[in-house]
Design an enzyme around this catalytic site. Structure first.
Site, PDB file in Angstrom:
ATOM      1  N   GLY A  53     -13.106   9.222 -34.659  1.00 57.30           N
ATOM      2  CA  GLY A  53     -13.724  10.442 -34.001  1.00 57.30           C
ATOM      3  C   GLY A  53     -14.556  10.260 -32.693  1.00 57.30           C
ATOM      4  O   GLY A  53     -14.423   9.216 -31.827  1.00 57.30           O
ATOM      5  N   GLY A  54     -16.350  10.859 -32.876  1.00 51.21           N
ATOM      6  CA  GLY A  54     -15.996  10.384 -32.065  1.00 51.21           C
ATOM      7  C   GLY A  54     -17.021   8.609 -31.851  1.00 51.21           C
ATOM      8  O   GLY A  54     -17.345   7.944 -30.599  1.00 51.21           O
ATOM      9  N   PRO A  71      -0.043  -0.861  -0.178  1.00 51.10           N
ATOM     10  CA  PRO A  71      -0.436   0.020  -0.449  1.00 51.10           C
ATOM     11  C   PRO A  71       1.164   1.109  -0.543  1.00 51.10           C
ATOM     12  O   PRO A  71       0.323   2.003  -0.629  1.00 51.10           O
ATOM     13  CB  PRO A  71      -1.029  -0.149   1.313  1.00 51.10           C
ATOM     14  CG  PRO A  71      -1.559  -1.575   1.861  1.00 51.10           C
ATOM     15  CD  PRO A  71       0.201  -2.307   0.852  1.00 51.10           C
ATOM     16  N   GLU A  97       4.876  -3.395 -13.449  1.00 51.63           N
ATOM     17  CA  GLU A  97       5.763  -4.454 -13.730  1.00 51.63           C
ATOM     18  C   GLU A  97       7.429  -2.796 -13.381  1.00 51.63           C
ATOM     19  O   GLU A  97       8.059  -3.188 -13.756  1.00 51.63           O
ATOM     20  CB  GLU A  97       6.118  -5.049 -14.601  1.00 51.63           C
ATOM     21  CG  GLU A  97       6.719  -6.112 -14.948  1.00 51.63           C
ATOM     22  CD  GLU A  97       6.087  -7.108 -13.896  1.00 51.63           C
ATOM     23  OE1 GLU A  97       6.694  -8.598 -13.686  1.00 51.63           O
ATOM     24  OE2 GLU A  97       4.761  -6.577 -13.834  1.00 51.63           O
ATOM     25  N   GLU A 127       8.862   5.906 -15.289  1.00 48.23           N
ATOM     26  CA  GLU A 127       9.888   6.968 -14.420  1.00 48.23           C
ATOM     27  C   GLU A 127      11.072   5.491 -13.766  1.00 48.23           C
ATOM     28  O   GLU A 127      12.676   6.424 -14.557  1.00 48.23           O
ATOM     29  CB  GLU A 127       9.591   7.814 -13.246  1.00 48.23           C
ATOM     30  CG  GLU A 127       8.732   8.563 -14.180  1.00 48.23           C
ATOM     31  CD  GLU A 127       7.538   8.497 -14.386  1.00 48.23           C
ATOM     32  OE1 GLU A 127       6.482   8.416 -15.340  1.00 48.23           O
ATOM     33  OE2 GLU A 127       6.920   7.256 -13.982  1.00 48.23           O
ATOM     34  N   ARG A 186     -14.462   4.888 -43.622  1.00 50.30           N
ATOM     35  CA  ARG A 186     -14.654   6.423 -43.661  1.00 50.30           C
ATOM     36  C   ARG A 186     -14.763   7.075 -44.746  1.00 50.30           C
ATOM     37  O   ARG A 186     -13.283   6.868 -44.854  1.00 50.30           O
ATOM     38  CB  ARG A 186     -14.025   6.404 -42.408  1.00 50.30           C
ATOM     39  CG  ARG A 186     -15.183   8.213 -41.541  1.00 50.30           C
ATOM     40  CD  ARG A 186     -16.520   7.899 -41.175  1.00 50.30           C
ATOM     41  NE  ARG A 186     -16.724   9.197 -40.529  1.00 50.30           N
ATOM     42  CZ  ARG A 186     -17.785  10.183 -40.643  1.00 50.30           C
ATOM     43  NH1 ARG A 186     -19.147   8.969 -41.380  1.00 50.30           N
ATOM     44  NH2 ARG A 186     -17.931  10.957 -39.773  1.00 50.30           N
ATOM     45  N   GLY A 195       5.545   0.977  -4.187  1.00 43.57           N
ATOM     46  CA  GLY A 195       6.054  -0.030  -5.374  1.00 43.57           C
ATOM     47  C   GLY A 195       6.820  -0.084  -5.861  1.00 43.57           C
ATOM     48  O   GLY A 195       7.300  -1.234  -5.889  1.00 43.57           O
ATOM     49  N   SER A 196       7.646   0.687  -6.461  1.00 41.23           N
ATOM     50  CA  SER A 196       8.740   0.225  -7.068  1.00 41.23           C
ATOM     51  C   SER A 196       9.596   0.439  -6.250  1.00 41.23           C
ATOM     52  O   SER A 196      10.314  -0.672  -6.618  1.00 41.23           O
ATOM     53  CB  SER A 196       9.124   1.677  -8.218  1.00 41.23           C
ATOM     54  OG  SER A 196       7.924   1.409  -9.100  1.00 41.23           O
TER      55      SER A 196
END
Length: 388
Positions: free
Chosen positions: A342-343, A129, A366, A370, A271, A132-133
């Site tokens: 697009g939409g 918690p 994983e 950074e 399209r 992480g890294s």
């Protein structure tokens, strides 16, 4: 480039079989399963039948073992259909490699045959918690006793936690060790009293497979749970395991990016606007050109990292570069695919929005990107240190 050119015939055939299965069995059902966040039981059973869970289990314990480049290609194809399927076998592979490389003969005989068939599913538990890294800052402890260990702590974001019967748990067996990584070990633990899968964590994407919180309160593990013969080796063992893990995540990114590019190329021809197919508009054509070029470059990095790992040499630099570049490429291609649609790209009636939700996982999973840059820079200096 023919992606099969560097694979032997049997491995190329396996990749082709997985690709065909993805087209026939996965793509027609993925949207419904993903939107309902439904565990893909039938698809997982198919993967067991194809030997997917045994790809990293070495002989004599496994019959389906393949080279790392082949493993990367299979992962890519699974992820092209649904990234969650590749995730369902990712941690399992890392644990297979850990046991195969560092486990005792007893551990190999006990676990690997069942892991090869998928009868026993495995996962790894690293993240906590508050960390992480930074694995060296982990707080989960395994206090040695006369008969084994008593484990206390919490792990987060553990994929397949409910359906895995074996967990490779990174924990601290010597809180006083200096440097800190000398006090870290891996324990192979099976569920029991004091080990609770406490909750499933809600996610933006990566649906269908669970990501859970694990809580250990006075959980007792036998001394035989220690991976390998010696305590204090867990950090180095896991760093090696994360090399294949990062190649796997990079391969997932290739799959998502490849699916997005396929959809974009198809839609750009279907399209029409202003009397022409939209790919003929320079802005859309440029998107397609950049997407295809970036994906091809990412593939070369991932396959190169896979070959380096296969050779037995250290591959943290190569795996880090592959994971960094492929994941960022997948995110960019997913976004550009959405732009091209697009939409419709924002609609849940198309797969594009799923690619856009799944792609960020590879950026943070994983080891964040950074952190990958730190790993790359550190290893680059180690390999090219100036004397004096």
């Amino acid at each position: 480039m023919d992606p099969f050119t560097e694979l032997i015939d049997d491995e190329a055939e396996l990749v082709a079989v997985v690709r065909s299965w993805v087209n026939r069995q996965v793509k027609p059902v993925v949207r419904q399963l993903e939107h309902a966040n439904t565990y893909p039981e039938a698809l997982i059973d198919d993967m067991k039948q194809m030997g997917i869970f045994g790809l990293a289990v070495p002989p004599p314990w496994g019959e389906e073992s393949v080279s790392v480049p082949c493993y990367a290609r299979v992962t890519e194809e699974l992820s092209r259909g649904w990234m969650s399927l590749a995730g369902a076998m990712g941690g399992h592979t890392v644990v297979s490699k850990l046991i195969g490389e560092f486990g005792t003969d007893e551990q190999k005989d006990r676990y690997l045959p069942r892991m090869a068939t998928g009868e026993l599913r495995a996962t790894m538990a690293l993240t906590e918690p508050d960390g992480g890294s930074d694995l060296q800052a982990l707080r989960t402890t395994a206090r040695p006793t006369r008969d084994g260990y008593v484990i206390n702590g919490t792990k987060m974001w553990i994929t397949n936690a409910r359906r895995s019967g074996l967990v490779a748990l990174l924990c601290r067996t010597d809180p006083e060790a200096e440097p800190r990584h000398r006090g870290i070990s891996i324990l192979l633990v099976e569920k029991g009293h004091g080990f609770e899968v406490s909750r499933d964590l809600p996610k933006l994407g990566y649906k269908g497979v669970e990501s859970c919180e694990l809580v250990f309160e006075g959980f007792e593990a036998p001394g035989s749970a220690l991976l390998g013969p010696l305590e204090g080796q867990g950090f180095a063992q896991m760093m090696r395991g994360l090399e294949i893990g990062r190649i796997q995540v990079a391969s997932r990114a290739l799959g998502v990016a490849g699916a997005a590019l396929e959809d974009a190329v198809r839609y750009a021809q279907q399209r029409q606007t202003f009397g022409k197919q939209i790919w003929e508009h320079q802005s859309i054509g440029n998107y397609l050109a950049d997407m295809a070029t970036s994906l091809t470059a990412a593939r070369q990095l991932v396959y190169y990292a896979a070959r380096c790992y296969q050779s037995g040499q250290r591959a943290d630099l190569e795996a880090g570069m592959a994971k960094l570049f492929a994941s960022e490429t997948a995110m960019k291609i997913a976004l550009d695919c959405l732009r091209i649609h697009g939409g419709y790209g924002y609609s849940t009636e198309f797969d594009v929005e799923r690619y856009f939700r799944d792609a960020p996982l590879m950026i943070v999973g994983e080891g964040t990107n950074e952190i990958q840059r730190n790993v790359i820079a550190r290893e680059l200096i180690r390999r090219h240190r100036v004397s004096g």
